[in-house]
Design a protein around this motif. Structure first.
Motif, PDB file in Angstrom:
ATOM      1  N   UNK A   1       2.355 -14.515  -8.878  1.00  0.00           N
ATOM      2  CA  UNK A   1       3.211 -13.525  -8.248  1.00  0.00           C
ATOM      3  C   UNK A   1       4.375 -14.371  -7.479  1.00  0.00           C
ATOM      4  N   UNK A   2       3.858 -15.277  -6.773  1.00  0.00           N
ATOM      5  CA  UNK A   2       4.691 -16.139  -5.934  1.00  0.00           C
ATOM      6  C   UNK A   2       5.806 -16.848  -6.811  1.00  0.00           C
TER       7      UNK A   2
ATOM      8  N   UNK B   1      14.274  -9.303 -15.719  1.00  0.00           N
ATOM      9  CA  UNK B   1      14.095  -8.597 -16.756  1.00  0.00           C
ATOM     10  C   UNK B   1      12.690  -9.135 -17.586  1.00  0.00           C
ATOM     11  N   UNK B   2      12.713 -10.435 -17.292  1.00  0.00           N
ATOM     12  CA  UNK B   2      11.520 -11.140 -17.975  1.00  0.00           C
ATOM     13  C   UNK B   2      10.149 -11.278 -17.160  1.00  0.00           C
ATOM     14  N   UNK B   3      10.227 -10.684 -16.021  1.00  0.00           N
ATOM     15  CA  UNK B   3       8.889 -10.702 -15.258  1.00  0.00           C
ATOM     16  C   UNK B   3       7.693  -9.964 -15.809  1.00  0.00           C
TER      17      UNK B   3
ATOM     18  N   UNK C   1       4.114 -11.551 -16.784  1.00  0.00           N
ATOM     19  CA  UNK C   1       2.639 -10.964 -16.207  1.00  0.00           C
ATOM     20  C   UNK C   1       2.057 -10.817 -17.624  1.00  0.00           C
ATOM     21  N   UNK C   2       2.493 -10.439 -18.527  1.00  0.00           N
ATOM     22  CA  UNK C   2       1.531 -10.086 -19.734  1.00  0.00           C
ATOM     23  C   UNK C   2       1.124 -11.414 -20.321  1.00  0.00           C
ATOM     24  N   UNK C   3       1.914 -12.625 -20.283  1.00  0.00           N
ATOM     25  CA  UNK C   3       1.389 -13.679 -20.810  1.00  0.00           C
ATOM     26  C   UNK C   3       0.320 -14.419 -19.992  1.00  0.00           C
TER      27      UNK C   3
ATOM     28  N   UNK D   1       1.614  -1.948 -25.704  1.00  0.00           N
ATOM     29  CA  UNK D   1       2.191  -2.298 -24.672  1.00  0.00           C
ATOM     30  C   UNK D   1       2.923  -3.723 -24.856  1.00  0.00           C
ATOM     31  N   UNK D   2       2.466  -4.566 -25.536  1.00  0.00           N
ATOM     32  CA  UNK D   2       3.130  -5.791 -25.799  1.00  0.00           C
ATOM     33  C   UNK D   2       4.468  -5.643 -26.644  1.00  0.00           C
TER      34      UNK D   2
END
Length: 81
Positions: free
Chosen positions: A30-31, A54-56, A60-62, A77-78
């Motif tokens: 997250x940091x 927008x890529x966050x 997080x998924x990766x 979801x993906x």
């Protein structure tokens, strides 16, 4: 939270060292995501900062797929990312 714990409205959590240690990888990721978005807004154009923000969810998924324990979500979801 401190107000809720001191007034007794909510029970204070009992955390062990293992609980805290298990949160460290999540906190580091997250940091990194937050640092990237802050750096993008400070260095680049506003449009680039919006792209990074927008890529966050994809980041997080990766991370959820790569770092154990793997958190595999349904394919929908993906696809929606």
């Amino acid at each position: 939270s401190i107000v809720m714990w001191t007034t007794g409205l909510r029970k204070a959590p009992n955390l062990t060292a293992a609980d805290i240690a298990s949160c460290i990888p999540i906190g580091l990721c997250a940091c990194l995501a937050h640092a990237g978005s802050v750096l993008a807004s400070a260095v680049g154009a506003v449009s680039f900062a919006q792209i990074v923000k927008a890529c966050e969810p994809v980041f997080a998924a990766v991370v959820g797929l790569v770092i154990p324990p793997m958190d595999v979500k349904p394919m929908l979801a993906y696809v929606m990312l």
